[in-house]
Enzyme design. Structure first.
Site, PDB file in Angstrom:
ATOM      1  N   HIS A 126       0.817  -1.225   0.000  1.00 55.02           N
ATOM      2  CA  HIS A 126       0.000   0.000   0.000  1.00 55.02           C
ATOM      3  C   HIS A 126       0.848   1.271   0.000  1.00 55.02           C
ATOM      4  O   HIS A 126       0.329   2.352  -0.314  1.00 55.02           O
ATOM      5  CB  HIS A 126      -0.921   0.038   1.216  1.00 55.02           C
ATOM      6  CG  HIS A 126      -1.991  -1.000   1.199  1.00 55.02           C
ATOM      7  ND1 HIS A 126      -2.808  -1.213   0.117  1.00 55.02           N
ATOM      8  CD2 HIS A 126      -2.368  -1.908   2.146  1.00 55.02           C
ATOM      9  CE1 HIS A 126      -3.641  -2.203   0.395  1.00 55.02           C
ATOM     10  NE2 HIS A 126      -3.397  -2.640   1.610  1.00 55.02           N
ATOM     11  N   ASP A 163      -3.283 -10.481  -2.434  1.00 56.21           N
ATOM     12  CA  ASP A 163      -3.792  -9.989  -1.153  1.00 56.21           C
ATOM     13  C   ASP A 163      -5.276  -9.626  -1.302  1.00 56.21           C
ATOM     14  O   ASP A 163      -5.741  -9.294  -2.401  1.00 56.21           O
ATOM     15  CB  ASP A 163      -2.988  -8.752  -0.755  1.00 56.21           C
ATOM     16  CG  ASP A 163      -3.194  -8.321   0.681  1.00 56.21           C
ATOM     17  OD1 ASP A 163      -2.364  -8.682   1.529  1.00 56.21           O
ATOM     18  OD2 ASP A 163      -4.182  -7.611   0.951  1.00 56.21           O
ATOM     19  N   HIS A 165      -6.596  -6.995  -0.331  1.00 52.34           N
ATOM     20  CA  HIS A 165      -6.628  -5.565  -0.642  1.00 52.34           C
ATOM     21  C   HIS A 165      -5.798  -5.290  -1.892  1.00 52.34           C
ATOM     22  O   HIS A 165      -4.707  -5.841  -2.046  1.00 52.34           O
ATOM     23  CB  HIS A 165      -6.071  -4.746   0.524  1.00 52.34           C
ATOM     24  CG  HIS A 165      -6.736  -5.005   1.837  1.00 52.34           C
ATOM     25  ND1 HIS A 165      -6.200  -5.877   2.774  1.00 52.34           N
ATOM     26  CD2 HIS A 165      -7.886  -4.530   2.363  1.00 52.34           C
ATOM     27  CE1 HIS A 165      -7.002  -5.909   3.829  1.00 52.34           C
ATOM     28  NE2 HIS A 165      -8.024  -5.119   3.604  1.00 52.34           N
ATOM     29  N   ASP A 243      -4.756 -12.710   3.473  1.00 48.21           N
ATOM     30  CA  ASP A 243      -5.943 -12.218   4.160  1.00 48.21           C
ATOM     31  C   ASP A 243      -7.220 -12.407   3.340  1.00 48.21           C
ATOM     32  O   ASP A 243      -8.294 -11.952   3.752  1.00 48.21           O
ATOM     33  CB  ASP A 243      -5.781 -10.753   4.573  1.00 48.21           C
ATOM     34  CG  ASP A 243      -5.109  -9.894   3.526  1.00 48.21           C
ATOM     35  OD1 ASP A 243      -4.868 -10.375   2.396  1.00 48.21           O
ATOM     36  OD2 ASP A 243      -4.811  -8.721   3.828  1.00 48.21           O
TER      37      ASP A 243
END
Length: 303
Positions: A126, A163, A165, A243
């Protein structure tokens, strides 16, 4: 069977975020390292060295590392946003994490390894050129990809991110780069609310609705992996986030360790057919049992 090299560093245990009970906790590193040391997987353990500032700033803005250093608290924790913080040794932990990925890529580019896993925290995908966010301080995979192309002579780098995200920082850093392609699956709509549409033609987003299971995950990735194989990458870098597991507290996808094993096997097949090394770096994964089970399954499937 290819040898598996793992990079790790004890400073991964000392970085602290500011919120009590923060999911990106030191236990992620301690539990997973213990799991991998007990498994019959790892051929060589490496102690990560810090990345040079000049290497980090191939992807990050000039002065970014110095700015992070100025924000380090002498004790306790200093929040940078609602979910990202700095403790006194956080920057050192992030530099060592980035350095481990860079060193793995250097060894891969020189032909000294075919499989590597970088076991560090904090995660990285990120982090944007001048902005830490989403638990991430330095974007390890983007730094390593740009280092491979600009310093090591690698002409085609594939970045895979599974991931839960979207890897917004990685996409920003590599968008439009002729020598790098970025493929990312992620829950959508979901934090950080990016990836749709992608920023450039070399970036491919694979959005998945909340509740999507392994069948949906495999169906979006199968044609992408075939396309990646046709491109014949010389290096495959993976932002390996776990995740998307059905038990993870931060996402709403429904993958299991068998799905991560499938991904590991598919990536290994692409890597072997292309003659490319495969280097993975830990991103998310916040249910500790699911994280350990999934990482072991993912790595075992590559061997």
């Amino acid at each position: 069977m290819p040898a598996l090299h793992v990079w790790s560093y004890p400073l991964s245990e000392v970085h602290r975020n500011c919120t009590p009970g923060h999911p990106e906790s030191p236990a992620r590193w301690t539990r997973l390292e213990k799991k991998l040391r007990a498994a019959d997987l790892v051929t060589v353990w490496h102690r990560s060295a810090p990345a040079a500032v000049a290497v980090v700033e191939r992807a990050h803005a000039p002065g970014y590392v110095a700015a992070l250093r100025r924000h380090l608290p002498p004790s306790g924790c200093r929040p940078l946003d609602e979910d990202t913080g700095l403790s006194p040794q956080s920057l050192d932990a992030a530099l060592h994490a980035c350095g481990g990925v860079v060193e793995a890529v250097e060894q891969a580019a020189s032909g000294r390894l075919q499989r590597a896993f970088c076991l560090h925290r904090p995660p990285g995908h990120h982090a944007e050129p001048a902005r830490p966010m989403g638990f991430c301080l330095i974007n390890h995979v983007a730094v390593a990809a740009l280092h491979a192309v600009e310093a090591l002579g690698v002409e085609r780098v594939a970045i895979v991110d599974f991931d839960v995200h979207h890897g917004n920082g990685t996409e920003v850093m590599v968008a439009g780069h002729a020598g790098i392609r970025f493929w990312s699956s992620f829950q959508h709509p979901f934090y950080p609310y990016s990836g749709v549409p992608p920023l450039a033609e070399n970036c491919v987003g694979l959005p998945l609705a909340a509740g999507s299971d392994g069948e949906a995950f495999r169906s979006v990735w199968a044609p992408v992996l075939a396309d990646m194989m046709r491109w014949s990458p010389q290096l495959i870098l993976v932002s390996a986030g776990f995740d998307a597991h059905v038990r993870d507290p931060l996402g709403s996808l429904a993958l299991t360790q068998e799905d991560f094993a499938w991904m590991g096997m598919q990536l290994a097949e692409v890597a072997d057919r292309a003659g490319a090394p495969l280097v993975s770096a830990l991103e998310g994964g916040y249910d500790l049992d699911a994280l350990c089970e999934s990482v072991e399954a993912y790595l075992r499937a590559q061997l």
